[in-house]
Write a protein that holds these residues in place. Structure first.
Motif, PDB file in Angstrom:
ATOM      1  N   ARG A 194       0.290   3.617  -3.447  1.00 29.92           N
ATOM      2  CA  ARG A 194      -0.395   4.861  -3.239  1.00 29.92           C
ATOM      3  C   ARG A 194       0.522   6.075  -3.694  1.00 29.92           C
ATOM      4  O   ARG A 194      -0.159   7.034  -3.899  1.00 29.92           O
ATOM      5  CB  ARG A 194      -1.013   5.300  -1.799  1.00 29.92           C
TER       6      ARG A 194
ATOM      7  N   ARG B 172      -2.895   6.707  -8.902  1.00 28.29           N
ATOM      8  CA  ARG B 172      -3.648   7.683  -8.481  1.00 28.29           C
ATOM      9  C   ARG B 172      -4.742   8.262  -9.428  1.00 28.29           C
ATOM     10  O   ARG B 172      -5.935   8.715  -9.013  1.00 28.29           O
ATOM     11  CB  ARG B 172      -2.808   8.875  -7.720  1.00 28.29           C
TER      12      ARG B 172
ATOM     13  N   TRP C 151       0.822  -1.244  -0.031  1.00 24.98           N
ATOM     14  CA  TRP C 151      -0.018   0.099  -0.050  1.00 24.98           C
ATOM     15  C   TRP C 151       0.968   1.315   0.011  1.00 24.98           C
ATOM     16  O   TRP C 151       0.593   2.174  -0.622  1.00 24.98           O
ATOM     17  CB  TRP C 151      -1.018   0.023   1.191  1.00 24.98           C
TER      18      TRP C 151
END
Length: 63
Positions: free
Chosen positions: A29, A35, A25
């Motif tokens: 991210r 994104r 993660w």
């Protein structure tokens, strides 16, 4: 700007107890493509788009 010696094992000692999922993660991210895909998904999510997103990024969502 935060300056961490990326070659220094001491700089990443806090990662020793992190699970594989948490590590993944933290990596994903920060990815610009992730994104962008996530923002697109938030605005128009249907089941097929969610499945494609989860397949592309290797994610699983609770039912």
């Amino acid at each position: 700007m935060l300056r961490i010696g990326w070659r220094s094992s001491v700089a990443y000692r806090h990662m020793d107890g992190v699970s594989a999922a948490s590590f993944a993660w933290q990596y994903v991210r920060r990815d610009e493509e992730y994104r962008r895909d996530f923002q697109n998904l938030k605005h128009s999510a249907d089941a097929s788009q969610l499945e494609a997103f989860s397949q592309r990024w290797g994610l699983r969502f609770p039912a």
